[in-house]
Design a protein around this motif. Structure first.
Motif, short mmCIF file in Angstrom:
data_model
loop_
_atom_site.label_atom_id
_atom_site.label_comp_id
_atom_site.label_asym_id
_atom_site.label_seq_id
_atom_site.Cartn_x
_atom_site.Cartn_y
_atom_site.Cartn_z
N LEU A 72 0.85 -1.19 0.00
CA LEU A 72 0.00 0.00 0.00
C LEU A 72 0.88 1.24 0.00
O LEU A 72 1.80 1.36 0.82
CB LEU A 72 -0.90 -0.02 1.24
N ALA A 85 -6.42 -5.10 -12.79
CA ALA A 85 -7.19 -4.36 -11.80
C ALA A 85 -8.53 -5.05 -11.58
O ALA A 85 -9.00 -5.79 -12.46
CB ALA A 85 -7.40 -2.93 -12.27
N THR A 109 -3.43 0.82 -9.23
CA THR A 109 -3.83 -0.25 -8.31
C THR A 109 -4.22 -1.50 -9.09
O THR A 109 -5.08 -1.45 -9.99
CB THR A 109 -5.01 0.21 -7.44
N LEU A 115 0.12 -7.68 -5.06
CA LEU A 115 -0.88 -6.63 -5.06
C LEU A 115 -0.26 -5.27 -4.77
O LEU A 115 0.46 -5.10 -3.78
CB LEU A 115 -1.96 -6.93 -4.02
N THR A 159 -1.51 -1.39 -4.16
CA THR A 159 -2.67 -0.53 -3.88
C THR A 159 -2.17 0.89 -3.69
O THR A 159 -1.31 1.14 -2.84
CB THR A 159 -3.42 -1.00 -2.63
N SER A 209 -3.33 4.63 -2.78
CA SER A 209 -4.42 5.41 -2.19
C SER A 209 -4.32 6.87 -2.62
O SER A 209 -3.22 7.40 -2.82
CB SER A 209 -4.38 5.31 -0.67
#
Length: 125
Positions: free
Chosen positions: A10, A39, A90, A120, A122, A124
């Motif tokens: 993240l 995605a 993402t 993964l 991600t 934000s």
């Protein structure tokens, strides 16, 4: 043949991540390597590819100028440096290997024979 991707996580928009993909069970230096991403709710798409020697690199327009693909044929690892990340980056990122020994890297999933499990990323906002 195993491709093990790592380095996802993240990160805030504008940040950076470096993905790695370690390969085993194949003659690494003979393989074209690629990165793809998928995605949620979307099809898998091409991100970047690198030739066997590392001299030829291709990028999707959406990542050009922000992502850099590289490889270490001694450590059997391919990297994807991702800078200036955006929320639209993402996705689950996959590394892939092409055993055809083509000179010019392929840009489609069907060009690749082996796939890692994905990592993964991600981003934000």
């Amino acid at each position: 043949v195993q491709l093990q991707a790592s380095g996802g996580g993240l990160v805030q928009a504008g940040g950076s991540l470096r993905l790695s993909c370690a390969a085993s069970g194949l003659p690494f230096s003979r393989y074209v390597l690629g990165w793809f991403r998928q995605a949620p709710g979307k099809e898998r798409e091409f991100v970047a590819a690198i030739s066997r020697s590392g001299s030829i690199k291709y990028y999707a327009d959406s990542v050009k100028g922000r992502f850099t693909v590289s490889r270490d044929n001694v450590k059997n690892t391919v990297f994807l440096q991702m800078n200036s990340l955006k929320p639209e980056d993402t996705a689950v990122y996959y590394c892939a290997g092409d055993r055809s020994q083509r000179v010019v890297p392929g840009l489609m999933s069907k060009n690749y024979d082996y796939w890692g499990q994905g990592t993964l990323v991600t981003v934000s906002s």
